[in-house]
Design an enzyme around this catalytic site. Structure first.
Site, mmCIF file in Angstrom:
data_model
loop_
_atom_site.group_PDB
_atom_site.id
_atom_site.type_symbol
_atom_site.label_atom_id
_atom_site.label_comp_id
_atom_site.label_asym_id
_atom_site.label_seq_id
_atom_site.Cartn_x
_atom_site.Cartn_y
_atom_site.Cartn_z
ATOM 1 C CB ALA A 1 -1.004 0.027 1.322
ATOM 2 C CE1 TYR B 1 -1.503 -9.670 1.675
ATOM 3 C CE2 TYR B 1 -3.396 -10.089 2.439
ATOM 4 C CZ TYR B 1 -2.898 -9.576 1.805
ATOM 5 O OH TYR B 1 -3.498 -8.564 1.040
ATOM 6 N NE ARG C 1 2.069 -9.179 5.312
ATOM 7 C CZ ARG C 1 1.503 -7.724 4.802
ATOM 8 N NH1 ARG C 1 0.087 -8.091 4.067
ATOM 9 N NH2 ARG C 1 1.546 -5.987 4.456
ATOM 10 C CG ASN D 1 -5.343 -0.378 3.685
ATOM 11 O OD1 ASN D 1 -5.912 -0.850 2.403
ATOM 12 N ND2 ASN D 1 -4.273 1.141 2.997
ATOM 13 N NE ARG E 1 -4.652 -5.397 2.714
ATOM 14 C CZ ARG E 1 -5.881 -3.964 2.151
ATOM 15 N NH1 ARG E 1 -7.174 -3.620 3.227
ATOM 16 N NH2 ARG E 1 -5.020 -3.365 1.867
ATOM 17 N N GLY F 1 -5.191 -1.945 -4.946
ATOM 18 C CA GLY F 1 -4.371 -1.510 -4.935
ATOM 19 C C GLY F 1 -5.516 0.186 -5.753
ATOM 20 C CG ASP G 1 -3.223 0.796 -2.091
ATOM 21 O OD1 ASP G 1 -3.583 1.499 -0.941
ATOM 22 O OD2 ASP G 1 -2.826 -0.017 -2.795
ATOM 23 C CG ASP H 1 -0.965 -4.525 -6.182
ATOM 24 O OD1 ASP H 1 -2.112 -4.970 -6.830
ATOM 25 O OD2 ASP H 1 -0.780 -4.529 -4.859
#
Length: 321
Positions: free
Chosen positions: A37, A106, A108, A168, A170, A257, A260, A296
């Site tokens: 983002a 993800y 991550r 944002n 999540r 996206g 953003d 994105d």
């Protein structure tokens, strides 16, 4: 040190985007791209003619170097990025079953970016910006990076740098119960808040744009812009408030996206000293362009493309009148 319009930081990952609209287990060919983002925002503003800086902690691996080179290649200042060999760069995969049925997976957890800490911040770098942009994704990654977010807020407040906050939220990263107090504390410190309708409901318990904006403004003089997708956005800045219609989109290719891009358009308008309603219109235009392109950042427009869309919409309105 060069003064920048906007400084932002957070995790950017390597994105593997499938070439076909199939369940992920049936896809065998992927495009390697990036997604994050904050870097989306930085690249978007750079393409609109502004100066931006983005930083993170990247894995000392090929993916970390790819991200760094890609973002720097778009003109974004990446001089405050650091590398670590203690953790890898994060990855994620998109699954597209249709243009409107997209899932994200993800990889991550315990990534390099999650190791970013307060001592990695450069106070002079943040202090020299006009805006500090933050999202609610970053504090969800780890305790150390959460403390870095609050340290950055402290620096921005000390040096009178305006703070833009895109919640944002999540819920794949943390629960509503974990997110709400942290997101609320950041929102209280922010000057400009850009929630979606669902995020506004989590933050305030209210479910209309007007009520969400009123509630968020109880903690001080703020500009609130509630994103409403294809319907546009609602804004409130003191006594100035209203709805700004979205732009028609003939085909949605990839909606990820768009938020953003919207933020980049809004901040661009503010940097141009446009009235808030015009800045929101600019944000709507960027978001509408982004959803028509796969990826994105690949669909982020330049200023000429945005102006053409805005002018075309105005000309159509004049004809209808």
């Amino acid at each position: 040190m060069k003064k920048l319009d906007v400084v932002t930081f957070g995790e950017t990952m390597v994105l593997f985007n499938p070439e076909q609209m199939l369940p992920l287990e049936y896809n065998h060919r992927f495009m390697k791209q990036i997604g994050g983002a904050e870097s989306n925002l930085a690249i978007g503003l750079q393409k609109l003619g502004h100066t931006t800086g983005w930083f993170s902690k990247l894995g000392d691996d090929p993916f970390g170097r790819y991200i760094h080179q890609f973002i720097r290649g778009h003109g974004v200042d990446t001089s405050r990025c650091v590398y670590t060999d203690e953790a890898p760069t994060g990855l994620f995969f998109k699954e597209k079953r249709s243009p409107t049925n997209i899932s994200v997976y993800y990889y991550r957890k315990n990534s390099a970016a999650s190791l970013l800490a307060s001592e990695d911040l450069d106070e002079e770098y943040i202090a020299g910006a006009k805006f500090l942009h933050l999202t609610g994704i970053t504090p969800a990654l780890s305790e150390s990076i959460r403390m870095a977010v609050f340290k950055a807020i402290e620096i921005a407040k000390k040096h009178k740098v305006k703070i833009v906050f895109d919640p944002n939220i999540r819920l794949k990263l943390w629960s509503r119960e974990e997110a709400k107090p942290v997101i609320t504390e950041i929102a209280e410190a922010a000057d400009i808040i850009l929630p979606g309708l669902d995020e506004g409901e989590i933050m305030t318990g209210k479910n209309t744009p007007e009520e969400i904006a009123d509630q968020l403004c109880l903690k001080g003089d703020k500009t609130i812009i509630v994103k409403l997708g294809e319907k546009g956005a609602y804004y409130q800045a003191g006594s100035d408030k209203g709805y700004v219609d979205g732009f028609p989109v003939s085909q949605i290719v990839d909606p990820v996206g768009a938020g953003d891009g919207f933020a980049a358009g809004v901040i661009s308008g503010m940097l141009r000293n446009e009235p808030i309603s015009e800045a929101v219109k600019r944000g709507n235009a960027v978001g509408a362009i982004v959803v028509g392109v796969n990826g994105d950042v690949e669909g982020l427009p330049n200023n000429e493309e945005v102006e053409q869309l805005i002018k075309g919409a105005k000309d159509n309105q004049d004809v209808k009148r």
